[in-house]
Design an enzyme around this catalytic site. Structure first.
Site, mmCIF file in Angstrom:
data_model
loop_
_atom_site.group_PDB
_atom_site.id
_atom_site.type_symbol
_atom_site.label_atom_id
_atom_site.label_comp_id
_atom_site.label_asym_id
_atom_site.label_seq_id
_atom_site.Cartn_x
_atom_site.Cartn_y
_atom_site.Cartn_z
ATOM 1 N N GLY A 639 0.934 -0.996 0.214
ATOM 2 C CA GLY A 639 -0.236 -0.031 -0.057
ATOM 3 C C GLY A 639 1.210 1.091 -0.361
ATOM 4 N N GLY A 642 3.224 1.236 3.114
ATOM 5 C CA GLY A 642 4.434 0.988 3.233
ATOM 6 C C GLY A 642 3.920 -1.244 1.938
ATOM 7 N N VAL A 644 3.110 -4.628 3.233
ATOM 8 C CA VAL A 644 2.346 -5.683 4.243
ATOM 9 C C VAL A 644 2.347 -7.145 4.081
ATOM 10 C CG1 VAL A 644 -0.199 -6.460 5.195
ATOM 11 C CG2 VAL A 644 0.290 -4.248 4.001
ATOM 12 N N ASP A 754 -10.682 7.966 3.441
ATOM 13 C CA ASP A 754 -10.261 6.530 2.429
ATOM 14 C C ASP A 754 -10.909 5.090 1.986
ATOM 15 O OD1 ASP A 754 -8.643 5.223 0.412
ATOM 16 O OD2 ASP A 754 -7.236 5.089 0.719
#
Length: 951
Positions: A639, A642, A644, A754
């Site tokens: 994402g 960074g 996951v 978001d």
């Protein structure tokens, strides 16, 4: 002399061209290595790719002829260079969901290709017409992707094709057939498999699609938007064994000579609008599974004579078909009969079930008919489930018979019998095999599309599947010690789903080569199951190659050495403590801004430290251990924050770790503030924060791991989970409750900023959880006015008022949620081909018609239109959420109340029509209504993947 020189030069030129071609293949493989992420480690050793050391690469005479990289977690697209492997014969990239983008048209340059497998990837866009250039192609499997647009007519040029599988995409348009200028699928006379189900194909089934020269055995067109009649030319293809036309909008009569298909074994035609007389199936001596439920056949007063003559029958389902008359006792004596579902018809007395029915008979559902008496009450075997609920016999006062219940006894889930093992547990990451060995199994799930049986309790059948698997592995020379089959269930597509575990022999863990061979056995359908199971596909789970930590005893010398070292360390620690004490005051005066975590001990009770309410601090070494050193295998996504990673705590709990990129990491004080904020968020519909890591320059957030992935995955079909109407409402309501909590009850209130289907996760029970607070904005209780801030979010979901004014309010989340609601009912992206979903719905809808005339844009997987109670109110609510001005939108608390009301309405409707639900989407009484059984979405432990489609 001159001739010899010319011959010598020709030989030199030929050798030079061969070497040049070999070097070209090597160079193209290097391009693939650079283009794709997560290629096998053997691709990085600098050796010759054709030397036998590169996993997945097979060469002949120095040229690449096979690329087999199944379930490698590859990520990237298919580059132009793929078309330059001119000697390639087999390309298998199946089950790499990270392979995205369009299918490169250069694929048409692989003229020697015989096998193309791209099953379960993330490809989108149209299938290129250049695929029709692959004249040597025998197997074409592009199923379980996101392909859109029509089926290329050029596929008709593949005259050697035997297997065509385009199932589970978003293909539209009509089925192409040939004419004077263009080819079509009718030209594929060698094809034995047309798997075109679970798409959005429309129009009539072309009569010219079928001809007597065809060798088709499987015709799968289920769950599309096909209309018109079943063409009479279908009966010309006498080789057919399985026909699935269910869940379309077909109408008219079933061809009167359908019984000419004398080799037909499975016939699925349920959930259409077929009319006319019930088809005559006399003479179909091998027919074993028939489902004609939910059609509009003419009312019958006499049971068709073929009912008791089809001696191969195992399952007959004719729910809600206007069937009438008396059932012949001979029906129940058919030797292999297992399931009879004739509910919601006009069957009358006398009901005469034979005193010696089939020994395999499991269920007889005659609910909601006109049966007034059953003389064999005392004689009838209680081992056979009989349902007469809704008949006059069960409406008498004081009736207590068990057959007046609408349900039958639940069955015990099957699992492969295990030996009596001395040990009952294994080290972390290992599983006890049926042979009492601790090992890490290769796991996945079979999906059988047209099994011959309905009962889930036939132990002999599963034993047969088990034995055939073991025989296959032994003949293939694979190091397999045992296999385990567990939890057979029926999914909403009426496919039989079975979990498989394969255990290694000798070593506790398979190596990469062995896993690749196992993967290829299933993607290429090399494994042939017993006849009863028939057509299948296999979804593997990610395999962890890292061994468990082994603890070895220490010898005396080492112990003595450690004792000496410990003594030295004690002395050093005393000296360090004295030095630290002297420097304490200076350290305490250091600015908090520079080291905000210096005094942060989450385990202490000091009032000076933040109250984390359950979140804990992890060291870098701990998280490194829990993720196998942040291996690529454990990388499950990326994402803006960074990478996951999936990890596993020592107690067996799965976790998701968001690791900030070094360049994107925020300041320590801001990171500390964010953790304090997230640690206060506790709600069943919000993903919970477990802890954090602020160590060695790393910033990481540790969340609970949500097993069924994102709502986007399920709507697109990538997860393999089908969402019916009730489940979609529940997911929308759960999401709304999560957002309401953030707006009204979080301390302080939070605007998510978001909201999108990629940030809504589904747990093992498909409960929605709002996730990803990377863009969230906390508000003050004392100042609830709009916040002026830089516009952030995802295109298609961003509130236009916020975009224009940069004024952020909680109504911005409401707008994004409205887009999510429209996505829930259409399964379309917010923006497709420059068309915005809000505008598309508004242009298509007509409030004067049923369901607002939205059939064109509704997701076909949502279910029958007759079951979409409350859809209009759902659409009205969604459109109120996406009003241009924020003050015209409802609050999330108002949204929650309306969704609760809609769900109550739908639930009441389902209760009132519970008998109809028993066959909705082809369900039978031997399994529950879709999603009423949580075992369909079971939680996996750390030793295996928890997704149907690996990431």
């Amino acid at each position: 002399m001159g001739t010899r020189i010319r011959q010598f030069l020709v030989i030199i030129c030929i050798k030079f061209s061969i070497v040049s071609a070999q070097n070209s293949d090597h160079a193209k493989l290097q391009v693939l290595r650079r283009t794709w992420k997560n290629t096998p480690p053997t691709w990085n050793d600098g050796s010759d790719p054709c030397g036998g050391s590169w996993d997945g690469i097979t060469c002949t005479n120095g040229r690449v002829t096979e690329i087999n990289l199944v379930n490698m977690q590859l990520r990237g697209n298919l580059p132009d260079d793929i078309g330059q492997f001119t000697e390639l014969q087999i390309l298998d990239l199946s089950n790499n969901i990270g392979l995205t983008g369009s299918l490169n048209s250069q694929i048409g340059n692989l003229r020697k290709l015989t096998n193309l497998y791209l099953v379960g990837c993330g490809f989108t866009g149209p299938i290129p017409g250049t695929i029709g250039y692959l004249e040597n192609l025998i197997f074409l499997s592009l199923n379980l992707n996101g392909f859109t647009g029509p089926i290329p007519a050029s596929i008709g040029n593949l005259t050697n094709l035997e297997w065509l599988d385009l199932n589970g995409n978003n293909l539209t348009g009509s089925i192409p057939v040939s004419n004077e200028t263009t080819p079509g699928l009718d030209m594929l006379t060698k094809a034995q498999h047309f798997h075109l189900g679970d798409n959005q194909l429309s129009g009539d089934i072309p009569p010219t699609l079928f001809n007597s020269n065809m060798t088709l055995i499987h015709l799968l067109l289920e769950n599309n938007k096909l209309t018109g009649t079943i063409p009479s030319t279908l009966v010309l293809v006498t080789s057919l064994k399985v026909v699935r036309l269910d869940r379309n909008s077909l109408r008219g009569h079933v061809p009167s000579n359908i019984n000419n298909l004398i080799n037909l074994q499975n016939m699925f035609m349920y959930n259409n609008q077929l009319s006319g007389p019930i088809p005559n199936l006399t003479g179909m001596s091998v027919l074993n599974y028939i489902d004609l439920s939910n059609n509009a056949f003419d009312q019958s007063e006499v049971i068709p004579p073929w009912f008791s003559t089809l001696q191969a029958l195992r399952t007959i389902k004719m729910h809600k078909t206007k069937l009438g008359g008396q059932l012949p006792a001979a029906l129940f004596r058919i030797p292999q009969l297992q399931i009879v579902n004739l509910s919601n018809n006009r069957i009358i007395d006398p009901l005469n079930i034979s005193s010696n029915p089939s020994t395999q008979l499991q269920l007889v559902d005659l609910g909601n008919n006109q049966i007034g008496d059953f003389n064999q009450r005392s004689e009838y075997s209680t081992s056979i489930g009989l349902i007469l609920a809704g008949n006059p016999i069960c409406k008498e006062s004081g009736v207590t018979e068990t057959f007046c219940s609408s349900t039958t006894k639940s069955s015990t889930p099957y699992s492969t019998p295990r030996n009596k093992c001395v040990t009952a547990s294994c080290d972390s990451g290992l599983v006890l095999s049926p042979n009492c060995q601790c090992a890490r199994p290769y796991t996945g799930s079979f999906f059988f599309k047209a099994p011959f049986f309905s009962s889930l309790e036939n132990l002999t059948i599963y034993s047969s599947l088990h034995d055939s698997l073991m025989e296959f592995f032994q003949n293939a020379g694979l190091p397999v010690s045992s296999v385990s089959l567990t939890n057979p269930t029926r999914n909403v597509d009426d496919y039989l789903q079975i979990k498989l575990e394969v255990f290694p022999c000798g070593e506790p863990i398979f190596n990469r080569t062995e896993i690749l061979r196992l993967e290829l056995a299933f993607t290429k359908s090399s494994f042939k199951p017993p006849e009863e199971f028939y057509i299948y596909y296999f979804i593997p789970e990610t395999y962890n190659f890292f061994p468990s930590t082994k603890h070895k005893s220490l010898n005396t010398g080492i112990i003595v050495g450690l004792a000496v070292v410990c003594c030295v360390l004690v002395v050093l620690l005393v000296l360090a403590g004295m030095y630290s004490f002297c420097r304490k005051e200076a350290a305490e005066r250091a600015p908090e801004q520079s080291q905000p975590f210096a005094l942060w001990d989450p385990t202490s009770g000091s009032g000076d430290v933040p109250q984390l309410k359950g979140a804990r601090s992890f060291t870098f070494e701990e998280l490194q251990k829990y993720t196998n050193s942040f291996s690529e295998i454990n990388n499950i996504g990326k994402g803006g924050y960074g990478m996951v990673y999936k990890g596993c705590l020592p107690n067996g709990q799965l976790i998701a770790i968001k690791r900030a990129q070094r360049g994107s990491a925020q300041g320590g004080l801001e990171f500390k503030t964010e953790i304090e904020l997230l640690s206060r968020v506790h709600h069943k519909n919000v993903v919970g924060l477990i802890g954090f890591c602020f160590d060695q320059g790393e910033q990481m957030l540790v969340y609970e791991y949500i097993v069924n992935g994102t709502l986007k995955d399920s709507l697109s079909g990538r997860s393999g989970i089908r969402l019916d109407w009730m489940r979609r409402i529940k997911i929308a309501l759960g999401t709304a409750r999560g957002l309401q909590y953030l707006h009204d009850h979080a301390d302080p209130p939070i605007i998510h900023r978001d909201v999108k289907t990629n940030n809504i996760l589904l747990d093992e029970r498909l409960v929605a959880k709002v996730a990803d607070f990377g863009l969230s904005k906390p508000l003050s209780y004392t100042d609830m006015t709009p916040v002026t801030t830089q516009v952030k979010g995802t295109m298609g979901y961003v509130d236009p008022e916020y975009y224009m004014t940069q004024q952020l309010t909680e109504k911005s989340d409401t707008y994004s949620f409205g887009v999510v609601m429209l996505e829930i009912i259409t399964a379309r992206n917010p923006i497709e081909k420059d068309r915005y979903i809000v505008r598309v719905v508004k242009e298509v809808m007509d409030k004067n018609k049923e369901l607002y005339d939205l059939h064109e844009v509704l997701d076909p997987a949502i279910g029958l239109s007759s079951h979409l109670k409350g859809l209009e109110r759902f659409v009205d609510l969604a459109l109120s959420c996406v009003e241009e001005l924020g003050n015209q939108r409802p609050t999330m608390s108002e949204v929650v109340k309306e969704l609760e009301s809609i769900m109550e309405l739908v639930g009441r409707n389902l209760v009132e029509s519970s008998s109809a639900l028993a066959s909705y989407e082809g369900a039978s009484k031997d399994y529950n209504y879709p999603y009423s059984n949580d075992s369909l979405f079971t939680y996996s432990e750390c030793s295996s993947s928890t997704k149907l489609h690996p990431k």
